[in-house]
Design an enzyme around this catalytic site. Structure first.
Site, PDB file in Angstrom:
ATOM      1  N   SER A 242       0.873  -1.444   0.157  1.00  0.00           N
ATOM      2  CA  SER A 242      -0.382  -0.087   0.044  1.00  0.00           C
ATOM      3  C   SER A 242       1.001   1.130   0.147  1.00  0.00           C
ATOM      4  O   SER A 242       2.051   1.649  -0.065  1.00  0.00           O
ATOM      5  CB  SER A 242      -0.989  -0.062   1.276  1.00  0.00           C
ATOM      6  OG  SER A 242      -0.150  -0.188   2.326  1.00  0.00           O
ATOM      7  N   LYS A 243       0.489   2.624  -0.262  1.00  0.00           N
ATOM      8  CA  LYS A 243       1.110   3.187   0.146  1.00  0.00           C
ATOM      9  C   LYS A 243       2.013   3.542   0.365  1.00  0.00           C
ATOM     10  O   LYS A 243       2.691   4.336   0.615  1.00  0.00           O
ATOM     11  CB  LYS A 243       0.354   5.109  -0.056  1.00  0.00           C
ATOM     12  CG  LYS A 243      -1.443   5.288  -0.910  1.00  0.00           C
ATOM     13  CD  LYS A 243      -2.439   4.579  -0.703  1.00  0.00           C
ATOM     14  CE  LYS A 243      -3.163   3.298  -0.768  1.00  0.00           C
ATOM     15  NZ  LYS A 243      -4.162   2.909  -0.633  1.00  0.00           N
ATOM     16  N   ARG A 244       1.540   3.171   1.896  1.00  0.00           N
ATOM     17  CA  ARG A 244       3.000   3.299   2.861  1.00  0.00           C
ATOM     18  C   ARG A 244       4.107   2.524   2.703  1.00  0.00           C
ATOM     19  O   ARG A 244       5.487   2.833   3.043  1.00  0.00           O
ATOM     20  CB  ARG A 244       2.334   3.328   4.595  1.00  0.00           C
ATOM     21  CG  ARG A 244       2.129   2.021   4.844  1.00  0.00           C
ATOM     22  CD  ARG A 244       1.391   0.969   6.006  1.00  0.00           C
ATOM     23  NE  ARG A 244       0.727   0.034   5.730  1.00  0.00           N
ATOM     24  CZ  ARG A 244       2.214  -0.987   6.938  1.00  0.00           C
ATOM     25  NH1 ARG A 244       3.235  -0.193   7.067  1.00  0.00           N
ATOM     26  NH2 ARG A 244       0.967  -1.978   6.855  1.00  0.00           N
ATOM     27  N   HIS A 245       3.924   1.522   1.826  1.00  0.00           N
ATOM     28  CA  HIS A 245       4.927   1.516   1.579  1.00  0.00           C
ATOM     29  C   HIS A 245       5.640   2.075  -0.059  1.00  0.00           C
ATOM     30  O   HIS A 245       7.172   1.972  -0.953  1.00  0.00           O
ATOM     31  CB  HIS A 245       4.565   0.079   0.847  1.00  0.00           C
ATOM     32  CG  HIS A 245       4.918  -0.825   1.407  1.00  0.00           C
ATOM     33  ND1 HIS A 245       3.146  -1.891   1.572  1.00  0.00           N
ATOM     34  CD2 HIS A 245       5.425  -2.355   2.739  1.00  0.00           C
ATOM     35  CE1 HIS A 245       3.263  -2.629   2.505  1.00  0.00           C
ATOM     36  NE2 HIS A 245       4.092  -2.162   2.814  1.00  0.00           N
ATOM     37  N   GLY A 246       5.711   3.077  -0.155  1.00  0.00           N
ATOM     38  CA  GLY A 246       6.172   4.076  -1.469  1.00  0.00           C
ATOM     39  C   GLY A 246       5.281   3.766  -1.938  1.00  0.00           C
ATOM     40  O   GLY A 246       3.467   4.091  -2.351  1.00  0.00           O
TER      41      GLY A 246
END
Length: 468
Positions: A242-246
């Site tokens: 998800s977004k928090r993985h970049g």
RNA sequence: GCCCCCAUCGUCUAGCCAGGUCUAGGACACCGCCCUUUCAAGGCGGAGAUCGCGGGUUCAAAUCCCGCUGGGGGUGCCA
């Protein structure tokens, strides 16, 4: 005939996980010479936008996907209304006048008691008269599907195998919201049935939805399709990507200079491997001919940017034709404000396509071919300050005839080494510093093969003046 | 909490369905050597997995069965 579909909702950029789902769905359909449908699921009017829809379609095309039919759910509300009415008439669904607050309280009570929440079914037992009265009063209502008690829904998933879920795990669920718009679990069934979808390929996060949908298929007397639930793609920490993985959008990789063919190829290898062992580089056509859903792995895979990078490099240096590669590289160099004509770029790439792994690296790695007044690195400066540097560069200029080439510069190197008593390494270092401003990078012989003589001379003269 | 899914090198995976040929094969990344005017690319080689753990079945289990643990997902008037 096999019919598959990809059904994204336009609420953001195309996610890598969704892209892979689309690819698998597409490959499966094409493998069986079937039909592939693109259907935009924009029933959530709040979050869906036309802009995202455009980007989505654009990214899908960029990846190389083509579809035979296109639908937008917001164009089909009349159809859904009709089927919702039908379900109510058949007794498979009913109006529910519970307010969001009431439902929240129900949920809260379940939480405190520590029991799994499901809708109480309060409005299940409303009489026709009560329903009419509430409607007349203008009370907002949803339509809920009536889930039969105690039934276990069983289906054979094409990748997960046998799956059995007891419907008591969930209560009567909403199929039409109080604002009149239909919900996902309902429209997906109506559409898939009406569009003749035979194989539903989607992420495994949809497994819990499947029994609900099967219930609706049955209630509407539709034929239940086959399901294939793909394992999710994980980030480095093994949680859902998800977004928090970049960077997780196709758009990002596209802008970063990844080739659609490489991304397509790489995504296929996440959770799928070919019968033919060892082979990893596949064209779309090859994938169509070898891809089988039954070869899809049933465990989730971690996305590796490293490997994608490597594969992108393989496509750049050996898979694409120079012409194709030129098309992809050109915009990146234009953006860096390099001036050149296409023919020159083709020549550059013929010789230097193995020096970069993503297109965004091309401007830097290829700079020596395009920039005459380059910056000099510290190391290059100290090399050029050396007294021998002047001699070497003058010698090179004096011995350069009307043209320059890799072969010629090597001859000059030999002569210089002999006459000026310099080591090969020193000669090349000086020349490299003068020609590229750096001490590492492209082969000087390669550069000499491509760079026009005037530019070659100009660069050396400039250095000579700077350091005399 | 409840439901569902999953489990082979750091990562992607082959092998598992039809148990022996697996002292577990390949790829990325990593390390070394070679090539070489540098960096890469390329070639060669290396290290890296007691097949999550524990039981069972069997002459024989990564492969079959059970339990456990761990991870993931779902639990919406999102999709």
């Amino acid at each position: 005939m096999v019919v598959t579909r990809f059904a994204p909702s336009p609420t953001g950029y195309l996610h890598l996980g969704n892209a892979r789902t689309a690819i698998f769905s597409y490959l499966f359909a094409r493998h069986y010479k079937g039909k592939f449908i693109l259907r935009v699921e924009d029933t959530d009017l709040e979050r869906s936008t036309k802009e995202y829809e455009k980007l989505l379609i654009d990214d899908l095309r960029w990846l190389g996907l083509e579809w035979d039919e296109f639908y937008r759910q917001s164009d089909r509300f009349d159809i859904y209304r009709e089927y919702a009415q039908k379900l109510v008439k058949l007794g498979h669904a009913y109006e529910c006048f519970c307010t969001p607050q009431e439902l929240e309280e129900e949920r809260e009570r379940a939480r405190t008691k520590g029991i799994p929440y499901r809708y109480s079914g309060k409005c299940r037992v409303l009489t026709k008269e009560e329903v009419e009265t509430f409607k007349k009063e203008g009370k907002p209502y949803t339509i809920r599907f009536r889930v039969p008690d105690g039934e276990t829904i069983v289906f054979e998933d094409l990748v997960k195998g046998h799956i059995a879920i007891n419907v008591d795990d969930f209560g009567d669920f909403v199929i039409v919201r109080s604002d009149g718009t239909p919900t996902y679990n309902f429209v997906v069934v109506v559409d898939d049935a009406l569009m003749g979808v035979t194989h539903i390929v989607r992420g495994e996060d949809h497994i819990p939805n499947t029994p609900k949908q099967i219930l609706i298929y049955r209630a509407l007397s539709f034929q239940v399709p086959k399901f294939a639930h793909l394992p999710v793609i994980l980030g480095e920490d093994r949680s859902k990507l998800s977004k928090r993985h970049g960077a997780v959008s196709v758009r990002h990789y596209r802008e970063e200079g990844y080739l659609p063919q490489a991304l397509f190829n790489y995504l296929c290898l996440l959770g799928w491997s070919p019968k033919e062992e060892g082979k990893e580089i596949f064209s779309k056509e090859e994938l169509i001919s070898v891809f089988e859903l039954k070869d899809v792995n049933d465990s989730p895979a971690v996305f590796s940017k490293e490997k994608l990078r490597w594969m992108n490099g393989v496509y750049i240096r050996e898979v694409l034709s120079v012409e194709e590669l030129t098309n992809y590289v050109e915009p990146f160099l234009r953006k860096a404000k390099y001036e050149f004509d296409r023919g020159y770029l083709v020549k550059v790439l013929e010789r230097a396509r193995d020096s970069f792994e993503t297109l965004s690296e091309a401007p830097e790695k290829l700079e020596p071919f395009f920039v005459d007044h380059m910056e000099l690195s510290q190391e290059a400066k100290s090399i050029l300050e050396n007294v021998k540097a002047q001699d070497i560069l003058k010698f090179v200029l004096d011995n350069t005839s009307d043209s320059i080439s890799g072969q010629k510069i090597k001859e000059i190197a030999k002569a210089a080494q002999k006459q000026l008593q310099v080591k090969p390494k020193d000669f090349w270092h000086v020349l490299r510093a003068a020609l590229t401003g750096r001490l590492e990078g492209i082969g000087i012989d390669v550069l000499c093969d491509v760079l026009p003589k005037e530019r070659f001379t100009k660069r050396i003269q400039r250095i000579l003046e700077l350091y005399q």
